[in-house]
Design an enzyme around this catalytic site. Sequence first.
Site, PDB file in Angstrom:
ATOM      1  N   ASN A  86       0.841  -1.195   0.000  1.00  0.00           N
ATOM      2  CA  ASN A  86       0.000   0.000   0.000  1.00  0.00           C
ATOM      3  C   ASN A  86       0.879   1.250   0.000  1.00  0.00           C
ATOM      4  O   ASN A  86       1.952   1.246   0.616  1.00  0.00           O
ATOM      5  CB  ASN A  86      -0.912   0.010   1.231  1.00  0.00           C
ATOM      6  CG  ASN A  86      -1.903  -1.138   1.231  1.00  0.00           C
ATOM      7  OD1 ASN A  86      -2.465  -1.468   0.193  1.00  0.00           O
ATOM      8  ND2 ASN A  86      -2.108  -1.764   2.383  1.00  0.00           N
ATOM      9  N   HIS A  99       6.402  -1.868   3.298  1.00  0.00           N
ATOM     10  CA  HIS A  99       6.282  -3.293   3.643  1.00  0.00           C
ATOM     11  C   HIS A  99       5.397  -3.989   2.628  1.00  0.00           C
ATOM     12  O   HIS A  99       4.504  -3.381   2.045  1.00  0.00           O
ATOM     13  CB  HIS A  99       5.711  -3.482   5.054  1.00  0.00           C
ATOM     14  CG  HIS A  99       4.448  -2.718   5.296  1.00  0.00           C
ATOM     15  ND1 HIS A  99       4.438  -1.367   5.564  1.00  0.00           N
ATOM     16  CD2 HIS A  99       3.150  -3.101   5.281  1.00  0.00           C
ATOM     17  CE1 HIS A  99       3.185  -0.957   5.719  1.00  0.00           C
ATOM     18  NE2 HIS A  99       2.384  -1.988   5.534  1.00  0.00           N
ATOM     19  N   MET A 100       5.648  -5.266   2.468  1.00  0.00           N
ATOM     20  CA  MET A 100       4.869  -6.130   1.586  1.00  0.00           C
ATOM     21  C   MET A 100       4.019  -7.055   2.457  1.00  0.00           C
ATOM     22  O   MET A 100       4.548  -7.708   3.356  1.00  0.00           O
ATOM     23  CB  MET A 100       5.834  -6.941   0.715  1.00  0.00           C
ATOM     24  CG  MET A 100       5.188  -7.969  -0.174  1.00  0.00           C
ATOM     25  SD  MET A 100       6.478  -8.950  -1.004  1.00  0.00           S
ATOM     26  CE  MET A 100       6.900  -7.872  -2.358  1.00  0.00           C
TER      27      MET A 100
HETATM   28  P1  5GP Z   1      -0.553  -0.926   5.912  1.00  0.00           P
HETATM   29  O1  5GP Z   1      -1.990  -0.550   6.105  1.00  0.00           O
HETATM   30  O2  5GP Z   1       0.378   0.179   6.349  1.00  0.00           O
HETATM   31  O3  5GP Z   1      -0.254  -1.451   4.544  1.00  0.00           O
HETATM   32  O4  5GP Z   1      -0.325  -2.157   6.868  1.00  0.00           O
HETATM   33  C1  5GP Z   1       0.116  -2.039   8.183  1.00  0.00           C
HETATM   34  C2  5GP Z   1      -0.079  -3.379   8.835  1.00  0.00           C
HETATM   35  O5  5GP Z   1       0.708  -3.408  10.016  1.00  0.00           O
HETATM   36  C3  5GP Z   1      -1.526  -3.661   9.256  1.00  0.00           C
HETATM   37  O6  5GP Z   1      -1.975  -4.838   8.616  1.00  0.00           O
HETATM   38  C4  5GP Z   1      -1.446  -3.807  10.772  1.00  0.00           C
HETATM   39  O7  5GP Z   1      -2.295  -4.806  11.277  1.00  0.00           O
HETATM   40  C5  5GP Z   1       0.033  -4.137  10.995  1.00  0.00           C
HETATM   41  N1  5GP Z   1       0.563  -3.674  12.273  1.00  0.00           N
HETATM   42  C6  5GP Z   1       0.424  -2.428  12.800  1.00  0.00           C
HETATM   43  N2  5GP Z   1       1.081  -2.349  13.972  1.00  0.00           N
HETATM   44  C7  5GP Z   1       1.648  -3.569  14.183  1.00  0.00           C
HETATM   45  C8  5GP Z   1       2.453  -4.098  15.241  1.00  0.00           C
HETATM   46  O8  5GP Z   1       2.778  -3.429  16.233  1.00  0.00           O
HETATM   47  N3  5GP Z   1       2.858  -5.394  15.119  1.00  0.00           N
HETATM   48  C9  5GP Z   1       2.517  -6.151  14.034  1.00  0.00           C
HETATM   49  N4  5GP Z   1       2.976  -7.412  14.015  1.00  0.00           N
HETATM   50  N5  5GP Z   1       1.765  -5.687  13.022  1.00  0.00           N
HETATM   51  C10 5GP Z   1       1.331  -4.404  13.096  1.00  0.00           C
END
Ligand code: 5GP
Length: 116
Positions: A86, A99-100
């Site tokens: 994203n 991140h992927m």
């Molecule tokens: P994005 O929406 O930025 O593409 O995805 C971020 C992802 O990071 C989300 O799916 C969310 O659940 C995950 N995430 C956010 N904070 C943490 C965390 O502290 N630990 C882990 N393992 N995942 C996280």
Amino acid sequence: MPTIFSKIIAREIPAQIVYQDEQVTAFKDISPQAPTHILIVPNVEIPTVNDVQPEQEQMLGHLFTVARQIAAEHGIAESGYRLIINCKEDGGQEVFHLHMHLLGGRRLGPMLAKRE
Ligand code: 5GP
């Protein structure tokens, strides 16, 4: 200010790390959207795809070989999976450390939610 992912990579806060090398770290998403939901993250902080530099091409390509390996280890290589990156608000990015997402283990449905 380090991102939450940098703290996970540095093992300052806990996460279920499934893979780590000198370039990338992979760990289970805290809020899984599928039976397998793993985040594959460059160890270096790149906020978004907009910030990617040409000299990072090799390292970013490595995300794919790590994804392939983790998919095989989690038994979803044959059934299939989805890789998502994203970018910023319209892309739904919440954590500004590139991140992927590796998602699989169920039929994931359409790529996008249908327009209202
Ligand atoms: P994005 O929406 O930025 O593409 O995805 C971020 C992802 O990071 C989300 O799916 C969310 O659940 C995950 N995430 C956010 N904070 C943490 C965390 O502290 N630990 C882990 N393992 N995942 C996280």
